[in-house]
Every structure is written in structure tokens, then in C-alpha cells.
Design a protein around this motif. Structure first.
Motif, PDB file in Angstrom:
ATOM      1  N   ILE A 134       0.854  -1.190   0.000  1.00  0.00           N
ATOM      2  CA  ILE A 134       0.000   0.000   0.000  1.00  0.00           C
ATOM      3  C   ILE A 134       0.884   1.233   0.000  1.00  0.00           C
ATOM      4  N   ALA A 135       0.623   2.134  -0.939  1.00  0.00           N
ATOM      5  CA  ALA A 135       1.404   3.367  -1.015  1.00  0.00           C
ATOM      6  C   ALA A 135       1.227   4.182   0.254  1.00  0.00           C
ATOM      7  N   GLU A 136       2.239   4.993   0.548  1.00  0.00           N
ATOM      8  CA  GLU A 136       2.207   5.781   1.782  1.00  0.00           C
ATOM      9  C   GLU A 136       0.991   6.718   1.823  1.00  0.00           C
ATOM     10  N   ASP A 137       0.617   7.283   0.676  1.00  0.00           N
ATOM     11  CA  ASP A 137      -0.550   8.167   0.646  1.00  0.00           C
ATOM     12  C   ASP A 137      -1.855   7.392   0.449  1.00  0.00           C
ATOM     13  N   ARG A 138      -1.755   6.088   0.334  1.00  0.00           N
ATOM     14  CA  ARG A 138      -2.887   5.168   0.180  1.00  0.00           C
ATOM     15  C   ARG A 138      -3.667   5.374  -1.102  1.00  0.00           C
ATOM     16  N   LYS A 139      -3.156   6.113  -2.035  1.00  0.00           N
ATOM     17  CA  LYS A 139      -3.890   6.346  -3.273  1.00  0.00           C
ATOM     18  C   LYS A 139      -3.647   5.253  -4.301  1.00  0.00           C
ATOM     19  N   SER A 140      -2.821   4.324  -3.980  1.00  0.00           N
ATOM     20  CA  SER A 140      -2.624   3.174  -4.864  1.00  0.00           C
ATOM     21  C   SER A 140      -2.152   1.990  -4.035  1.00  0.00           C
ATOM     22  N   SER A 141      -2.314   0.823  -4.618  1.00  0.00           N
ATOM     23  CA  SER A 141      -1.840  -0.402  -3.967  1.00  0.00           C
ATOM     24  C   SER A 141      -1.434  -1.391  -5.042  1.00  0.00           C
ATOM     25  N   THR A 142      -0.669  -2.389  -4.644  1.00  0.00           N
ATOM     26  CA  THR A 142      -0.201  -3.412  -5.580  1.00  0.00           C
ATOM     27  C   THR A 142      -0.354  -4.777  -4.939  1.00  0.00           C
ATOM     28  N   LEU A 143      -1.002  -5.660  -5.653  1.00  0.00           N
ATOM     29  CA  LEU A 143      -1.081  -7.045  -5.227  1.00  0.00           C
ATOM     30  C   LEU A 143       0.097  -7.787  -5.837  1.00  0.00           C
ATOM     31  N   ILE A 144       0.809  -8.506  -5.003  1.00  0.00           N
ATOM     32  CA  ILE A 144       1.997  -9.221  -5.471  1.00  0.00           C
ATOM     33  C   ILE A 144       1.781 -10.718  -5.306  1.00  0.00           C
ATOM     34  N   LEU A 145       1.836 -11.419  -6.426  1.00  0.00           N
ATOM     35  CA  LEU A 145       1.860 -12.882  -6.394  1.00  0.00           C
ATOM     36  C   LEU A 145       3.320 -13.266  -6.580  1.00  0.00           C
ATOM     37  N   HIS A 146       3.899 -13.937  -5.628  1.00  0.00           N
ATOM     38  CA  HIS A 146       5.355 -14.108  -5.632  1.00  0.00           C
ATOM     39  C   HIS A 146       5.833 -15.080  -6.698  1.00  0.00           C
ATOM     40  N   ARG A 147       5.063 -16.123  -6.949  1.00  0.00           N
ATOM     41  CA  ARG A 147       5.401 -17.069  -8.012  1.00  0.00           C
ATOM     42  C   ARG A 147       4.106 -17.497  -8.678  1.00  0.00           C
ATOM     43  N   ALA A 148       3.824 -16.927  -9.817  1.00  0.00           N
ATOM     44  CA  ALA A 148       2.552 -17.209 -10.479  1.00  0.00           C
ATOM     45  C   ALA A 148       2.495 -18.659 -10.942  1.00  0.00           C
ATOM     46  N   THR A 149       1.347 -19.266 -10.760  1.00  0.00           N
ATOM     47  CA  THR A 149       1.090 -20.589 -11.300  1.00  0.00           C
ATOM     48  C   THR A 149      -0.083 -20.496 -12.268  1.00  0.00           C
ATOM     49  N   LEU A 150      -0.298 -21.546 -13.020  1.00  0.00           N
ATOM     50  CA  LEU A 150      -1.403 -21.540 -13.977  1.00  0.00           C
ATOM     51  C   LEU A 150      -2.735 -21.384 -13.262  1.00  0.00           C
ATOM     52  N   ARG A 151      -2.807 -21.850 -12.009  1.00  0.00           N
ATOM     53  CA  ARG A 151      -4.051 -21.733 -11.245  1.00  0.00           C
ATOM     54  C   ARG A 151      -4.336 -20.299 -10.801  1.00  0.00           C
ATOM     55  N   ASP A 152      -3.340 -19.424 -10.948  1.00  0.00           N
ATOM     56  CA  ASP A 152      -3.558 -18.013 -10.585  1.00  0.00           C
ATOM     57  C   ASP A 152      -4.210 -17.222 -11.712  1.00  0.00           C
ATOM     58  N   ALA A 153      -4.375 -17.823 -12.850  1.00  0.00           N
ATOM     59  CA  ALA A 153      -5.039 -17.130 -13.960  1.00  0.00           C
ATOM     60  C   ALA A 153      -6.493 -16.882 -13.590  1.00  0.00           C
ATOM     61  N   ALA A 154      -6.869 -15.610 -13.507  1.00  0.00           N
ATOM     62  CA  ALA A 154      -8.203 -15.229 -13.031  1.00  0.00           C
ATOM     63  C   ALA A 154      -8.385 -13.731 -13.264  1.00  0.00           C
ATOM     64  N   VAL A 155      -9.583 -13.246 -12.952  1.00  0.00           N
ATOM     65  CA  VAL A 155      -9.807 -11.802 -12.912  1.00  0.00           C
ATOM     66  C   VAL A 155      -9.610 -11.353 -11.476  1.00  0.00           C
ATOM     67  N   TYR A 156      -8.748 -10.370 -11.295  1.00  0.00           N
ATOM     68  CA  TYR A 156      -8.436  -9.864  -9.959  1.00  0.00           C
ATOM     69  C   TYR A 156      -9.116  -8.513  -9.759  1.00  0.00           C
ATOM     70  N   TYR A 157      -9.844  -8.421  -8.668  1.00  0.00           N
ATOM     71  CA  TYR A 157     -10.583  -7.198  -8.362  1.00  0.00           C
ATOM     72  C   TYR A 157      -9.991  -6.505  -7.132  1.00  0.00           C
ATOM     73  N   CYS A 158      -9.787  -5.228  -7.253  1.00  0.00           N
ATOM     74  CA  CYS A 158      -9.379  -4.371  -6.141  1.00  0.00           C
ATOM     75  C   CYS A 158     -10.629  -3.593  -5.715  1.00  0.00           C
ATOM     76  N   ILE A 159     -10.997  -3.673  -4.453  1.00  0.00           N
ATOM     77  CA  ILE A 159     -12.258  -3.099  -3.986  1.00  0.00           C
ATOM     78  C   ILE A 159     -11.999  -2.320  -2.704  1.00  0.00           C
ATOM     79  N   LEU A 160     -12.657  -1.187  -2.573  1.00  0.00           N
ATOM     80  CA  LEU A 160     -12.592  -0.420  -1.327  1.00  0.00           C
ATOM     81  C   LEU A 160     -13.870  -0.642  -0.531  1.00  0.00           C
ATOM     82  N   SER A 161     -13.732  -0.788   0.759  1.00  0.00           N
ATOM     83  CA  SER A 161     -14.897  -0.982   1.610  1.00  0.00           C
ATOM     84  C   SER A 161     -14.710  -0.198   2.895  1.00  0.00           C
ATOM     85  N   ARG A 162     -15.728   0.619   3.207  1.00  0.00           N
ATOM     86  CA  ARG A 162     -15.631   1.441   4.400  1.00  0.00           C
ATOM     87  C   ARG A 162     -15.838   0.577   5.633  1.00  0.00           C
TER      88      ARG A 162
END
Lengths: 117, 110
Positions: free
Chosen positions: B64-92
Motif C-alpha cells: 500500500i502506497a504511503e498516501d494510500r492512493k494506490s496499492s499493488t497485489l503481489i503474487l510471488h510465483r505465479a502458477t497456472l491456477r492463478d489465472a483469473a480476474v483480480y478485483y481491487c475493492i474499497l470498503s468502508r
């Protein structure tokens, strides 16, 4: 871990009929559940919030008389699509919060594929 | 509701790290950042969530960026099973509602 189930997993119905979809929390209680719909190659769209013991709250643009929601118990919410038409064909998904309140993590059901012919 | 912006698609090679970005410039102080992924014809699956600090779990890491205006999801070693649609969602906090954006479709090449 906690699981949310949906029944049926798929259903085909004729135009003009109604169809009910169930969403159950299997090993936890959910005072709130959410219903989404997803068209092919699109994202999930939040339809409504199902509240145990009170009326559901619908998102803007969702017809509450067409999509009837009943939260009958702390583990069951149902979505009834009334007078279904082909344009209601979609993937319907429910979810329940892991904790009431809190950061908002959700458990999602496996979805129900509705096809209206 | 705070909006998130993600690239439509990304591609990765198997066993290599993947960095999936998400912009959320209108995030508020009580918004949590959630990541879920969805395989075809399945419901979304929880990946990770965080508020301000970076988070790690067995599936992924969330930076998470220091100003929280962006974030990055890190998959350390991608596998074929990681193929998917990834959603970033904010929730209060205490609000629970999820408004999904368009997500990033991750393709993993063998």
C-alpha cells in the motif's frame, strides 16, 4: 473455513415464470447478505442488501418488485426473480460478511446461472 | 463510493512474480483495500486486504502506497491456477458493501 452455498447452481426457466435462488451460510450466522448479478465478460454489480428481520435495501436502478429478497433466517436469504424475461439471464452471486461490521471481508457463494428462454 | 482503476489485462510467465496495480485516488481514511479473484463461472475468492500497512499471507502480499492512493497485489510465483480476474475493492469500515470495478484479467503463460 466458513462457506456460503447457493442453490440451484443453474436453472433454466420459461419467460414469464418466477424462479427462486437460495443463499445459505453454512457454519456461521449472517444478519446481512448481498446479492450481485454478473453478465458475461462483465464485472459483478451489487443489486441489493438482504437484512435478516427487515426489508432488503436495493441499489439504484434495481427493481425491487422484480427481484424479491427474503432473509428468512440468520443463515438463509432468497432471491426471487419474478416474471423472468430473457434479459434477466445472468449469473447471480450472493455474499455474506465474515464479521458483522469490521473491515468488510466477504464470503462469496459459487453463483447461480439463470437462463430464461 | 470510492472508485478503483485497474489495467484491463496483464500477462505473466509461470513461476515469475506478478505485480497487479490498483489506483484509488479518492480513498478515504476508513476505507479498507480488498483484493478478490474470480475464476470463470465461480464466485469471487478472497485474496488479501489491508488498511495502511503492507500485508502478507500465504496467497499474496499487498503493498500500500504511503498516501494510500494506490496499492499493488503481489503474487510471488505465479502458477497456472492463478489465472483469473483480480478485483481491487474499497470498503468502508463497518459498511461491508462491495462495489466492483472492472478488474484485471491475469493470463499466466506456461
Amino acid at each position: 473455513g466458513a462457506v456460503v452455498s447457493q442453490h440451484p447452481s443453474w436453472v433454466i426457466c420459461k419467460s414469464g415464470t418466477s424462479v427462486k435462488i437460495e443463499c445459505r451460510s453454512l457454519d456461521f450466522q449472517a444478519t446481512t447478505m448481498f446479492w450481485y448479478r454478473q453478465f458475461p465478460k462483465q464485472s459483478l454489480m451489487l443489486m441489493a442488501t438482504s437484512n435478516e428481520g427487515s426489508k432488503a435495501t436495493y441499489e439504484q436502478g434495481v427493481e425491487k418488485d422484480k427481484f424479491l429478497i427474503n432473509h428468512a433466517s440468520l443463515t438463509l436469504s432468497t432471491l426471487t426473480v419474478t416474471s423472468a424475461h430473457p434479459e434477466d439471464s445472468s449469473f447471480y452471486i450472493c455474499s455474506a460478511p465474515v464479521l458483522a461490521g469490521g473491515p468488510g471481508e466477504q464470503y462469496f457463494g459459487p453463483g447461480t446461472r439463470l437462463t430464461v428462454t | 463510493d470510492a472508485k478503483t482503476t485497474q489495467p484491463n489485462s496483464m500477462e505473466s510467465n509461470e513461476e515469475e512474480p506478478v505485480h497487479l496495480p490498483c489506483n484509488h485516488s479518492t480513498i478515504s481514511g476508513t476505507d479498507y483495500i480488498h483484493w478478490y479473484r474470480q475464476l470463470p463461472s465461480q464466485g469471487p475468492e478472497y485474496v488479501i486486504h489491508g488498511l495502511t500497512s503492507n500485508v502478507n499471507n500465504r496467497m499474496a502480499s499487498l503493498a500500500i502506497a504511503e498516501d494510500r492512493k494506490s496499492s499493488t497485489l503481489i503474487l510471488h510465483r505465479a502458477t497456472l491456477r492463478d489465472a483469473a480476474v483480480y478485483y481491487c475493492i474499497l470498503s468502508r469500515y463497518n459498511f461491508n458493501k462491495f462495489y466492483f470495478g472492472s478488474g484485471t484479467k491475469l493470463n499466466v503463460k506456461p
